[in-house]
Design an enzyme around this catalytic site. Structure first.
Site, mmCIF file in Angstrom:
data_model
loop_
_atom_site.group_PDB
_atom_site.id
_atom_site.type_symbol
_atom_site.label_atom_id
_atom_site.label_comp_id
_atom_site.label_asym_id
_atom_site.label_seq_id
_atom_site.Cartn_x
_atom_site.Cartn_y
_atom_site.Cartn_z
ATOM 1 N N CYS A 24 3.190 -3.464 4.112
ATOM 2 C CA CYS A 24 2.094 -2.367 4.445
ATOM 3 C C CYS A 24 2.774 -1.650 5.776
ATOM 4 O O CYS A 24 4.010 -1.910 5.967
ATOM 5 C CB CYS A 24 0.851 -2.558 4.821
ATOM 6 S SG CYS A 24 0.565 -3.868 6.083
ATOM 7 N N GLY A 25 2.065 -0.662 6.302
ATOM 8 C CA GLY A 25 2.666 -0.128 7.743
ATOM 9 C C GLY A 25 3.246 -1.034 8.403
ATOM 10 O O GLY A 25 4.424 -1.012 8.889
ATOM 11 N N THR A 26 2.420 -1.956 9.016
ATOM 12 C CA THR A 26 2.748 -2.853 10.290
ATOM 13 C C THR A 26 2.869 -4.225 9.410
ATOM 14 O O THR A 26 3.615 -5.019 10.179
ATOM 15 C CB THR A 26 1.572 -3.070 11.273
ATOM 16 O OG1 THR A 26 0.396 -3.170 10.505
ATOM 17 C CG2 THR A 26 1.466 -1.583 11.946
ATOM 18 N N HIS B 139 9.735 -24.104 9.157
ATOM 19 C CA HIS B 139 8.560 -25.147 9.771
ATOM 20 C C HIS B 139 7.443 -24.734 9.281
ATOM 21 O O HIS B 139 6.311 -25.692 9.232
ATOM 22 C CB HIS B 139 8.554 -24.576 11.335
ATOM 23 C CG HIS B 139 9.811 -25.273 11.919
ATOM 24 N ND1 HIS B 139 9.781 -25.043 13.569
ATOM 25 C CD2 HIS B 139 10.936 -25.747 11.680
ATOM 26 C CE1 HIS B 139 10.664 -25.622 13.864
ATOM 27 N NE2 HIS B 139 11.479 -26.052 12.862
ATOM 28 N N ASP C 283 0.904 -1.275 -0.024
ATOM 29 C CA ASP C 283 0.144 0.008 -0.065
ATOM 30 C C ASP C 283 1.115 1.200 0.001
ATOM 31 O O ASP C 283 2.274 1.060 -0.072
ATOM 32 C CB ASP C 283 -1.068 -0.122 1.155
ATOM 33 C CG ASP C 283 -0.453 0.206 2.382
ATOM 34 O OD1 ASP C 283 0.885 0.074 2.737
ATOM 35 O OD2 ASP C 283 -0.992 0.414 3.551
ATOM 36 N N ARG D 90 7.969 -33.668 9.901
ATOM 37 C CA ARG D 90 7.003 -33.668 10.778
ATOM 38 C C ARG D 90 6.177 -32.135 10.432
ATOM 39 O O ARG D 90 4.918 -32.089 10.657
ATOM 40 C CB ARG D 90 7.219 -33.594 12.283
ATOM 41 C CG ARG D 90 8.118 -32.464 12.726
ATOM 42 C CD ARG D 90 8.680 -32.774 14.150
ATOM 43 N NE ARG D 90 9.222 -31.532 14.832
ATOM 44 C CZ ARG D 90 10.586 -31.200 14.460
ATOM 45 N NH1 ARG D 90 11.440 -31.791 13.492
ATOM 46 N NH2 ARG D 90 11.390 -29.993 15.135
ATOM 47 N N HIS D 91 6.868 -31.225 9.883
ATOM 48 C CA HIS D 91 6.507 -29.980 9.567
ATOM 49 C C HIS D 91 5.573 -30.112 8.358
ATOM 50 O O HIS D 91 4.164 -29.557 8.199
ATOM 51 C CB HIS D 91 7.383 -28.979 9.182
ATOM 52 C CG HIS D 91 8.201 -28.869 10.608
ATOM 53 N ND1 HIS D 91 7.921 -28.250 11.741
ATOM 54 C CD2 HIS D 91 9.666 -29.147 10.724
ATOM 55 C CE1 HIS D 91 8.781 -28.065 12.669
ATOM 56 N NE2 HIS D 91 9.854 -28.909 12.037
HETATM 57 C C1 RB5 Z 1 -2.187 2.534 6.392
HETATM 58 O O1 RB5 Z 1 -2.251 3.658 7.400
HETATM 59 C C2 RB5 Z 1 -2.058 1.228 7.552
HETATM 60 O O2 RB5 Z 1 -3.101 0.962 8.110
HETATM 61 C C3 RB5 Z 1 -1.459 -0.206 6.684
HETATM 62 O O3 RB5 Z 1 -0.311 0.114 5.981
HETATM 63 C C4 RB5 Z 1 -1.226 -1.363 7.683
HETATM 64 O O4 RB5 Z 1 -0.328 -1.033 8.728
HETATM 65 C C5 RB5 Z 1 -2.455 -2.102 7.915
HETATM 66 O O5 RB5 Z 1 -2.421 -3.106 8.674
#
Ligand code: RB5
Length: 147
Positions: free
Chosen positions: A65-67, A98, A8, A132-133
């Site tokens: 993406c961000g997180t 794994h 994103d 096993r995995h």
């Molecule tokens: C965008 O602001 C943010 O929400 C997105 O990049 C992400 O972190 C979503 O999980």
């Protein structure tokens, strides 16, 4: 390796850098967007990368993406996808050894660009341990096929 990548707006810069790095390393990179830092929905690009791997157009996928959280949740809704949200060398390695993860998800607001490159390299180069995995990963697929 043929690798689908996507992000994103929050992951756009890191995606561009990763695309250049993977291409230089000799990989065939399919960039499924986004194309700018304009605000967009991570779901669209996560589904696009996951579908490319699910349909075997690409061997592996990388999403930023961000997180990384939303993209991982979305990608894991796609049939046959084992998307791993990775933060460090240990989780990058273990998600392959794994879990046979076929999509790597990274948080561009969590990790420095250099770290993103390193983790992706580790993830691409680490084989699945099998054994096993294989049975455990197989159970995930069996469950998915029953739903
Ligand atoms: C965008 O602001 C943010 O929400 C997105 O990049 C992400 O972190 C979503 O999980």
């Amino acid at each position: 390796m043929k690798i689908a990548i996507g992000s994103d707006h929050a992951g756009f810069r890191a995606k561009e850098a990763l695309k250049a790095s993977l291409t230089t390393a000799g990989h065939q990179v399919e960039d499924l967007g986004t194309r700018s830092e304009d605000s967009c929905d991570y779901t669209d690009f996560s589904f696009a990368v996951a579908e490319s791997v699910s349909k075997k157009t690409a061997e592996r996928g990388v999403i930023l993406c961000g997180t990384g959280i939303g993209s991982a949740i979305a990608a894991n809704k796609v049939h046959g996808i084992r998307a791993a949200l990775v933060h460090d060398g240990f989780t990058a390695e273990m998600s392959r050894r794994h879990n046979d993860a076929n999509v790597l998800v990274l948080g561009a607001r969590v990790l420095a660009e250099e770290r993103i490159m390193d983790l992706t390299k580790t993830w691409l180069e680490t084989p699945f341990d099998g054994g096993r995995h294989e049975r455990r990963v197989g159970k995930i697929g069996e469950y998915e096929n029953r739903c």
